[in-house]
Design an enzyme around this catalytic site. Structure first.
Site, short mmCIF file in Angstrom:
data_model
loop_
_atom_site.label_atom_id
_atom_site.label_comp_id
_atom_site.label_asym_id
_atom_site.label_seq_id
_atom_site.Cartn_x
_atom_site.Cartn_y
_atom_site.Cartn_z
CG ASP A 1 5.35 -18.37 1.74
OD1 ASP A 1 4.87 -18.42 3.15
OD2 ASP A 1 5.96 -19.12 1.22
N GLY A 2 5.53 -16.08 4.23
CA GLY A 2 6.75 -15.62 5.01
C GLY A 2 6.42 -14.91 6.47
N GLY B 1 5.88 -16.55 9.22
CA GLY B 1 6.43 -17.25 10.23
C GLY B 1 7.92 -16.90 10.18
CD1 TRP C 1 8.93 -9.53 8.79
CD2 TRP C 1 7.92 -10.05 10.48
NE1 TRP C 1 8.67 -8.31 9.53
CE2 TRP C 1 8.15 -8.69 10.54
CE3 TRP C 1 7.36 -10.45 11.88
CZ2 TRP C 1 7.69 -7.75 11.69
CZ3 TRP C 1 6.86 -9.44 12.99
CH2 TRP C 1 7.18 -8.03 12.73
CG HIS D 1 0.31 -15.82 11.08
ND1 HIS D 1 0.72 -16.17 9.79
CD2 HIS D 1 0.30 -17.06 11.55
CE1 HIS D 1 1.01 -17.46 9.49
NE2 HIS D 1 0.83 -17.99 10.81
CD1 TRP E 1 -8.33 -27.16 6.37
CD2 TRP E 1 -8.92 -26.69 8.54
NE1 TRP E 1 -9.45 -26.33 6.29
CE2 TRP E 1 -9.96 -25.85 7.28
CE3 TRP E 1 -9.08 -26.35 9.54
CZ2 TRP E 1 -10.87 -25.33 7.74
CZ3 TRP E 1 -10.03 -25.60 10.16
CH2 TRP E 1 -10.82 -24.97 9.26
CG LEU F 1 -10.03 -3.66 -4.04
CD1 LEU F 1 -9.23 -3.97 -5.18
CD2 LEU F 1 -9.19 -3.39 -2.86
NE ARG G 1 6.05 -24.48 -2.30
CZ ARG G 1 7.15 -24.60 -1.65
NH1 ARG G 1 8.43 -25.01 -2.34
NH2 ARG G 1 7.40 -24.35 -0.20
CD GLU H 1 2.91 -11.64 -18.12
OE1 GLU H 1 4.27 -11.58 -18.06
OE2 GLU H 1 2.66 -11.77 -19.24
C1 FPP Z 1 2.09 -18.01 5.14
O1 FPP Z 1 3.04 -17.55 5.87
C2 FPP Z 1 0.85 -17.21 5.33
C3 FPP Z 1 -0.42 -17.87 5.84
C4 FPP Z 1 -0.59 -19.17 5.71
C5 FPP Z 1 -1.46 -17.16 6.35
C6 FPP Z 1 -1.72 -15.54 5.81
C7 FPP Z 1 -2.56 -14.80 6.62
C8 FPP Z 1 -2.04 -13.40 6.92
C9 FPP Z 1 -1.22 -12.77 6.00
C10 FPP Z 1 -2.60 -12.76 8.09
C11 FPP Z 1 -3.97 -12.69 8.08
C12 FPP Z 1 -4.80 -12.28 6.93
C13 FPP Z 1 -5.86 -11.58 7.05
C14 FPP Z 1 -6.66 -11.47 5.74
C15 FPP Z 1 -6.51 -11.01 8.11
P1 FPP Z 1 3.79 -18.96 6.57
O2 FPP Z 1 3.31 -18.87 7.91
O3 FPP Z 1 3.57 -20.27 5.79
O4 FPP Z 1 5.11 -18.16 6.61
P2 FPP Z 1 6.48 -19.24 6.67
O5 FPP Z 1 6.70 -19.77 5.39
O6 FPP Z 1 7.62 -18.23 6.68
O7 FPP Z 1 6.61 -20.26 7.71
#
Ligand code: FPP
Length: 225
Positions: free
Chosen positions: A12-13, A15, A17, A29, A61, A123, A179, A192
């Site tokens: 997460d994070g 957006g 960043w 992303h 979605w 892996l 969460r 954990e």
């Molecule tokens: C959450 O950040 C992230 C996602 C919903 C998508 C995860 C995707 C990637 C890490 C990149 C692509 C992955 C692969 C496997 C190529 P957010 O958009 O909710 O961030 P925010 O909470 O800061 O808005």
């Protein structure tokens, strides 16, 4: 010392960043995909057998179509262009989640990478895509019933998409929220949990190493004393 057989990460994070750098969300992303690569290599080199990453949830979605399209295209590019990451590090590719709504192009690329990496043994990299834990449990129960199997903990576990990878030992969420967001709820009964404020694109192997070191010396009781 605890063994880390199955590591799961809520990435997460991205957006935030990007926003912090006055970039657009999708740049986050893109940078997040680089982190995926670094963390997968770390896991392959450090004896972790299973790494499950939450890449696209059943709820994602609801994001604007342009962001959904970008994420699915990023995924397609990752799967098609990163074959060497899998082959050089003996990483086997898997997915969990319902693939049925995806384009034929994405489904074919997924099937192709699964096939090409099927003999890799270091892996298992498991991408959770169009994944929701409640949906997975419902599908597992229905498929156990369809097979005429009695419903109990064991039969549900064995019909989950993730049946081959075992319960989660350590679940990490980056980005500061506390969460689980419908991720591996059944499999994380005794996991954990580690939460870090670090945004996913900034998450690195040094921080992962520190979280794992702490996990290894945690007294896991599994309900006993
Ligand atoms: C959450 O950040 C992230 C996602 C919903 C998508 C995860 C995707 C990637 C890490 C990149 C692509 C992955 C692969 C496997 C190529 P957010 O958009 O909710 O961030 P925010 O909470 O800061 O808005």
């Amino acid at each position: 010392m605890n063994t880390l057989n199955h590591l799961a990460i809520i990435m997460d994070g991205n957006g935030r960043w990007a926003k912090n750098r006055t970039l657009i969300r999708t740049d986050g992303h893109k940078k997040g995909a680089d982190t995926v690569e670094n963390i997968a290599i770390y896991c392959a080199k450090n004896g972790i057998k299973n790494l499950t990453l939450y890449a696209f949830s059943t709820e994602n979605w609801k994001r604007p179509k342009s962001e959904v399209d970008f994420l699915l295209n990023l995924l397609l590019k990752f799967i098609k262009l990163k074959e060497n990451l899998f082959l050089e590090n003996s990483i086997r590719f898997h997915t969990i989640g319902d693939l049925s709504p995806f384009s034929t192009q994405l489904k074919n690329a997924i099937a192709n990478l699964k096939d090409k990496t099927k003999d890799n043994s270091r892996l298992n990299l498991i991408l959770a895509i169009n994944y929701g834990s409640q949906n997975e449990i419902v599908r597992a129960v229905n498929s156990a019933l369809a097979n005429g199997v009695k419903i109990d903990e064991k039969s549900i576990s064995s019909h989950l998409d993730s049946a081959d990878f075992g319960d989660v030992d350590l679940m990490i969420r980056t980005g500061g929220e506390h969460r689980l967001s419908n991720f591996l709820l059944w499999q994380s009964s005794y996991a954990e949990l580690a939460f870090t404020p670090t945004l996913w694109p900034d998450f690195d192997t040094k921080e992962l190493d520190e979280i794992i070191a702490k996990f290894k010396i945690t007294h896991r009781k599994f309900g006993a004393i």
